[in-house]
Design a protein around this motif. Structure first.
Motif, PDB file in Angstrom:
ATOM      1  N   TYR A 150       1.260  -1.263  -0.077  1.00 37.19           N
ATOM      2  CA  TYR A 150      -0.227  -0.150   0.056  1.00 37.19           C
ATOM      3  C   TYR A 150       1.042   1.085   0.071  1.00 37.19           C
ATOM      4  O   TYR A 150       0.162   1.893  -0.984  1.00 37.19           O
ATOM      5  N   ASN A 180      -3.314  11.549   9.545  1.00 33.03           N
ATOM      6  CA  ASN A 180      -4.061  10.361  10.455  1.00 33.03           C
ATOM      7  C   ASN A 180      -5.527  11.322   9.782  1.00 33.03           C
ATOM      8  O   ASN A 180      -5.444  11.621  11.552  1.00 33.03           O
ATOM      9  N   ASN A 200      -8.494   1.212  11.928  1.00 31.63           N
ATOM     10  CA  ASN A 200      -7.903   1.899  12.141  1.00 31.63           C
ATOM     11  C   ASN A 200      -9.016   2.753  13.718  1.00 31.63           C
ATOM     12  O   ASN A 200      -9.524   1.740  14.224  1.00 31.63           O
ATOM     13  N   LEU A 201      -7.733   2.726  14.578  1.00 29.13           N
ATOM     14  CA  LEU A 201      -7.934   3.197  15.982  1.00 29.13           C
ATOM     15  C   LEU A 201      -9.270   4.064  16.299  1.00 29.13           C
ATOM     16  O   LEU A 201      -9.851   2.911  16.879  1.00 29.13           O
ATOM     17  N   SER A 217      -7.993  -3.263  21.026  1.00 33.15           N
ATOM     18  CA  SER A 217      -6.636  -3.667  21.715  1.00 33.15           C
ATOM     19  C   SER A 217      -6.021  -3.176  21.138  1.00 33.15           C
ATOM     20  O   SER A 217      -5.696  -2.451  20.394  1.00 33.15           O
ATOM     21  N   PHE A 219      -2.413  -1.634  20.128  1.00 35.30           N
ATOM     22  CA  PHE A 219      -1.048  -2.606  19.492  1.00 35.30           C
ATOM     23  C   PHE A 219       0.642  -2.696  20.505  1.00 35.30           C
ATOM     24  O   PHE A 219       0.719  -2.008  19.883  1.00 35.30           O
ATOM     25  N   ARG A 232       1.167   9.340  16.646  1.00 34.11           N
ATOM     26  CA  ARG A 232       0.107   9.961  14.808  1.00 34.11           C
ATOM     27  C   ARG A 232       0.144  11.254  15.218  1.00 34.11           C
ATOM     28  O   ARG A 232      -0.556  12.093  16.194  1.00 34.11           O
ATOM     29  N   ARG A 296       1.688  -4.739  16.551  1.00 36.64           N
ATOM     30  CA  ARG A 296       1.181  -4.209  14.798  1.00 36.64           C
ATOM     31  C   ARG A 296       2.415  -4.812  14.411  1.00 36.64           C
ATOM     32  O   ARG A 296       3.096  -3.799  14.687  1.00 36.64           O
ATOM     33  N   ASP A 299       3.962  -0.969  12.135  1.00 37.24           N
ATOM     34  CA  ASP A 299       3.719  -0.012  13.182  1.00 37.24           C
ATOM     35  C   ASP A 299       4.825   0.571  13.080  1.00 37.24           C
ATOM     36  O   ASP A 299       5.809   0.145  13.673  1.00 37.24           O
TER      37      ASP A 299
HETATM   38  C1  WQD Z   1      -2.999   4.386  14.703  1.00 32.62           C
HETATM   39  C2  WQD Z   1      -2.666   4.183  16.114  1.00 32.62           C
HETATM   40  C3  WQD Z   1      -1.674   1.561  16.147  1.00 32.62           C
HETATM   41  C4  WQD Z   1      -6.407   0.193  15.788  1.00 32.62           C
HETATM   42  C5  WQD Z   1      -3.362   4.848   8.760  1.00 32.62           C
HETATM   43  C6  WQD Z   1      -3.202   4.176   7.568  1.00 32.62           C
HETATM   44  C7  WQD Z   1      -2.616   4.434   6.346  1.00 32.62           C
HETATM   45  C8  WQD Z   1      -2.107   5.966   6.346  1.00 32.62           C
HETATM   46  C9  WQD Z   1      -1.998   6.637   7.501  1.00 32.62           C
HETATM   47  C10 WQD Z   1      -3.605   6.663   4.642  1.00 32.62           C
HETATM   48  C11 WQD Z   1      -1.199   2.837  15.916  1.00 32.62           C
HETATM   49  C12 WQD Z   1      -2.593   1.815  16.984  1.00 32.62           C
HETATM   50  C13 WQD Z   1      -5.149   0.755  16.109  1.00 32.62           C
HETATM   51  C14 WQD Z   1      -6.205  -0.620  16.546  1.00 32.62           C
HETATM   52  C15 WQD Z   1      -4.572   0.196  18.088  1.00 32.62           C
HETATM   53  N1  WQD Z   1      -3.389   6.229   6.049  1.00 32.62           N
HETATM   54  N2  WQD Z   1      -4.289   0.800  16.783  1.00 32.62           N
HETATM   55  N3  WQD Z   1      -5.431  -0.359  18.088  1.00 32.62           N
HETATM   56  O1  WQD Z   1      -1.003   2.826  11.569  1.00 32.62           O
HETATM   57  O2  WQD Z   1      -1.254   5.018  11.646  1.00 32.62           O
HETATM   58  O3  WQD Z   1      -2.403   4.521   9.519  1.00 32.62           O
HETATM   59  O4  WQD Z   1      -3.193   6.083   8.608  1.00 32.62           O
HETATM   60  O5  WQD Z   1      -3.208   6.810   3.919  1.00 32.62           O
HETATM   61  O6  WQD Z   1      -2.835   3.716   5.136  1.00 32.62           O
HETATM   62  O7  WQD Z   1      -3.519   2.305   8.583  1.00 32.62           O
HETATM   63  O8  WQD Z   1      -3.530   3.737  11.805  1.00 32.62           O
HETATM   64  O9  WQD Z   1      -5.716   4.366  12.777  1.00 32.62           O
HETATM   65  O10 WQD Z   1      -4.355   1.984  11.962  1.00 32.62           O
HETATM   66  O11 WQD Z   1      -3.244   2.887  13.480  1.00 32.62           O
HETATM   67  O12 WQD Z   1      -3.741   0.061  19.439  1.00 32.62           O
HETATM   68  O13 WQD Z   1      -7.204  -1.413  16.749  1.00 32.62           O
HETATM   69  O14 WQD Z   1      -3.359   2.784  16.627  1.00 32.62           O
HETATM   70  O15 WQD Z   1      -0.668   0.713  16.333  1.00 32.62           O
HETATM   71  O16 WQD Z   1       0.105   3.191  16.578  1.00 32.62           O
HETATM   72  P1  WQD Z   1      -1.717   4.304  11.032  1.00 32.62           P
HETATM   73  P2  WQD Z   1      -4.157   3.378  12.349  1.00 32.62           P
END
Ligand code: WQD
Length: 339
Positions: A150, A180, A200-201, A217, A219, A232, A296, A299
């Motif tokens: 991606y 984000n 996403n979170l 959860s 991560f 973020r 995860r 990350d």
């Molecule tokens: C944020 C934080 C997780 C879910 C996303 C998109 C990516 C890009 C940027 C567009 C991280 C933590 C998450 C959960 C958690 N978007 N988390 N428990 O990974 O920064 O990237 O935004 O281009 O495509 O994936 O965002 O919201 O997945 O995670 O602890 O159930 O929240 O580990 O630290 P990410 P996210």
């Protein structure tokens, strides 16, 4: 003036359509509905009292796309959102991502370069920076080897557009590197519609708070950050939508110095996962059920934007804060639940 929004029924796309209509633009949306629904069109119309033109169309269908552009030679600009965006899915199914995010972009550009007006805003991502070394992250930070197919499609997408701008004197483009995106339109008529289990979170938080999910959860809390959880830059989707309109107007008004420019779009504020949870609990007055689990894979520790280029050159700055975004996300979740 007519603007094409590809993927205009998606999360960021739909909010950008509303922001464009608010500024008086005529909008035509194409979307293949693979990750959205026509209910979003209703929500947009409820907000702006104006329904954008809509065509169900897949950018990978070269013939239909060509026919579409024959009908719409008067498009003044394109905002290109249509793409797959789940990091984990891209690892399992890279060819879907290379076809949907790269081949489709190529077909779109092949049509765009034959229009009288050639302006495009490309939906890129802070993912291109990978694990940055310096914070906040500026546009000239090194582009790291992508950590997922991606992320690679975003890097390749920027390169395709750069090369095409160089080869075609008329084409002008801006890539917006999102941090984000979270939240929803304050009317709760449109918002994030994750299909299946949210990756996403913030949607996972709101679905846990509403009782749709048992427990969030977190991560990992063993990262080298103040509270051990990842940091973020969470930006309200309406701020992000408005950034697209400002960037488009920079191209339409020929104010852009170069044929290709890149801007980070974030708030410049970094928030940890635990800080987001705390902010949500105070905004919603709900106690969130969560537990710390393993990290995860993929990350990064931290990602938050240096925003001075967007502020000074683009003339755009985020106006909404984390609490407002979480509150709007919660109102949207509650509205979904009632339905
Ligand atoms: C944020 C934080 C997780 C879910 C996303 C998109 C990516 C890009 C940027 C567009 C991280 C933590 C998450 C959960 C958690 N978007 N988390 N428990 O990974 O920064 O990237 O935004 O281009 O495509 O994936 O965002 O919201 O997945 O995670 O602890 O159930 O929240 O580990 O630290 P990410 P996210």
């Amino acid at each position: 003036m007519k603007i094409l929004v590809t993927g205009g029924l998606g999360f960021i796309g739909s909010h950008t359509v509303v922001a464009l209509q608010h500024k008086g633009y005529d909008v035509v949306v194409i979307d293949n509905l693979s990750n959205s629904s026509l209910k979003v069109l209703e929500g947009i119309t409820n907000i702006s009292s104006k329904s954008p033109d809509f065509e169900k169309l897949d950018l990978r269908d070269k013939l239909s796309l060509k026919e579409f552009f024959v009908k719409h030679q008067d498009i003044a600009g394109v905002i290109h959102f249509a793409a797959s965006k789940a990091v984990g899915e891209s690892v399992k199914n890279p060819l879907l991502y290379y076809e949907n995010n790269i081949a489709a972009l190529t077909y779109l550009l092949q049509n765009l370069v034959n229009l009288p007006k050639q302006n495009i805003i490309f939906s890129s991502s802070c993912t291109v920076y990978g694990e940055a070394e310096r914070f906040p992250i500026s546009e000239d930070a090194p582009i790291k080897k992508a950590m997922s197919p991606y992320g690679n499609t975003k890097q390749i997408g920027e390169e395709i557009i750069t090369d095409t701008c160089k080869a075609n004197g008329k084409l002008k483009a801006i890539s917006l590197r999102y941090f984000n995106p979270i939240g929803a339109h304050p009317s709760a008529e449109i918002g994030e519609l994750p299909m299946g289990t949210p990756q996403n979170l913030v949607p996972f938080i709101t679905q846990t708070a509403i009782g749709k999910r048992e427990q969030l959860s977190v991560f990992g809390n063993d990262y080298p950050t103040a509270d051990g959880t990842c940091i973020r830059d969470y930006i309200h989707v309406m701020d992000l939508a408005e950034a697209h309109v400002v960037a488009l107007e920079r191209l339409l008004s020929s104010k852009a110095e170069d044929s290709y420019e890149v801007f980070n779009v974030g708030t410049g504020v970094g928030s940890s996962v635990l800080e987001v949870i705390e902010a949500f609990e105070s905004a919603s007055e709900e106690n969130l059920n969560y537990k710390i689990v393993d990290r995860r894979p993929g990350d990064v520790i931290a990602a938050y934007a240096e925003t001075s280029k967007a502020n000074d050159v683009l003339g755009w700055k985020a106006k909404r804060n984390l609490e407002q975004a979480l509150n709007d996300a919660w109102e949207w979740e509650k509205r979904q639940h009632k339905l």
